[in-house]
Design an enzyme around this catalytic site. Structure first.
Site, PDB file in Angstrom:
ATOM      1  N   HIS A 273      -3.471   7.536  -0.860  1.00  0.00           N
ATOM      2  CA  HIS A 273      -4.742   7.971  -1.097  1.00  0.00           C
ATOM      3  C   HIS A 273      -4.729   9.295   0.091  1.00  0.00           C
ATOM      4  CE1 HIS A 273      -6.007   4.474  -3.255  1.00  0.00           C
ATOM      5  NE2 HIS A 273      -7.247   5.219  -3.415  1.00  0.00           N
TER       6      HIS A 273
ATOM      7  N   HIS B  88      -5.628   0.135   4.947  1.00  0.00           N
ATOM      8  CA  HIS B  88      -4.469   0.540   5.707  1.00  0.00           C
ATOM      9  C   HIS B  88      -4.718   0.462   7.267  1.00  0.00           C
ATOM     10  CE1 HIS B  88      -2.256   2.187   2.439  1.00  0.00           C
ATOM     11  NE2 HIS B  88      -3.453   2.762   1.974  1.00  0.00           N
TER      12      HIS B  88
END
Length: 285
Positions: free
Chosen positions: A182, A234
């Site tokens: 992303h 993350h």
């Protein structure tokens, strides 16, 4: 005869472009469908893997669609305006008819952007599967049970274990933390946009409008990365690596693949009083 040869070269260029894109896209698709990420172990005391599972704020599909629509709209608007101002490349003869120059320029820019996007995503996803870093919500999703007596677990680093709750799709996803795809795509899109507008998007109505828009897009990419940490998808280092990869691919793709040219004489208000703060490879074209 010369016109026919030029048309043939143009057609072959389009065909080769499609083949090259396919050569990058197919390995990326293959990773997602058939590859298995490296099964990394864990320490029971590792608190960085014990965050709760949360639904992500920005989905991969939503980010990809928004990024491509944004770049396509930007390129089309800028190229149409430049063509009407007489700064385009002029018409091209293709498939038995004349094609406006802004169409060809838009095709080049969008095609190059797509190639760079596919390349950076392949780079990022390849690293994900090779490294197999566990996501921060690993314990919440997997609820692992170490295999008792397995010599792989003898030193306290648990490599042999079973997941009690995760379905196969989630079990695969929880091993794909590093780096953040992303963040990489968001920064790639933002930096490509910033460079494109800096070189081709000029408006004499405001000195700061262009730079204000560039900053807003950069902040949007920054937010995407922050949301990945906030959503426990993350670790911060995953996002940092994704930002670096995306920015690096954007710079290389724009300068050395797109190689933008400035066609037509610049208007008086376009003459810079001092050199633009861009890489020399861009300015000399």
């Amino acid at each position: 005869m010369k016109a026919r040869m030029a048309v043939d070269r143009t057609i072959w260029k389009i065909i080769l472009d499609i083949i090259v894109l396919a050569c990058v896209a197919f390995p990326l698709l293959g990773l997602q469908l058939w590859a298995e990420p490296y099964h990394r172990g864990y320490f029971i005391t590792d608190t960085s893997l014990r965050l709760p599972y949360k639904k992500q704020t920005i989905s991969e599909t939503c980010l990809a669609v928004a990024g491509f629509v944004f770049i396509i709209a930007t390129v089309l608007i800028i190229e149409v305006v430049r063509d009407r101002q007489g700064k385009g490349i002029g018409e091209k003869f293709l498939f038995g008819s004349l094609v406006p120059g802004w169409v060809w320029e838009s095709y080049n820019a969008i095609g190059v952007f797509t190639f760079g996007a596919a390349s950076q995503q392949l780079t990022v996803n390849f690293a994900k599967f090779v490294i197999g870093r566990l996501r921060p919500h690993f314990f919440a999703v997997c609820q692992p049970t170490p295999i008792t007596g397995d010599p792989l677990n003898a030193l306290g680093y648990i490599q042999a274990y079973t997941c009690n709750e995760a379905d196969p799709a989630m079990e695969k996803e929880m091993r794909l933390s590093f780096p953040s795809a992303h963040s990489s795509f968001a920064m790639y899109t933002a930096v490509f946009f910033i460079f494109y507008v800096q070189v081709k998007g000029r408006w004499r109505g405001s000195k700061l409008l262009r730079h204000g828009v560039q900053f807003a897009v950069l902040m949007a990419a920054w937010y995407v990365g922050l949301s990945r940490v906030q959503d426990h998808m993350h670790h911060w280092s995953d996002v940092a690596a994704g930002f670096l990869i995306g920015a690096g691919f954007a710079v290389i793709t724009f300068i050395y693949v797109l190689k933008p040219k400035k066609y037509g004489p610049p208007a008086s208000w376009e003459q810079p009083t001092q050199p633009e703060m861009l890489p020399r490879a861009v300015l000399v074209r």
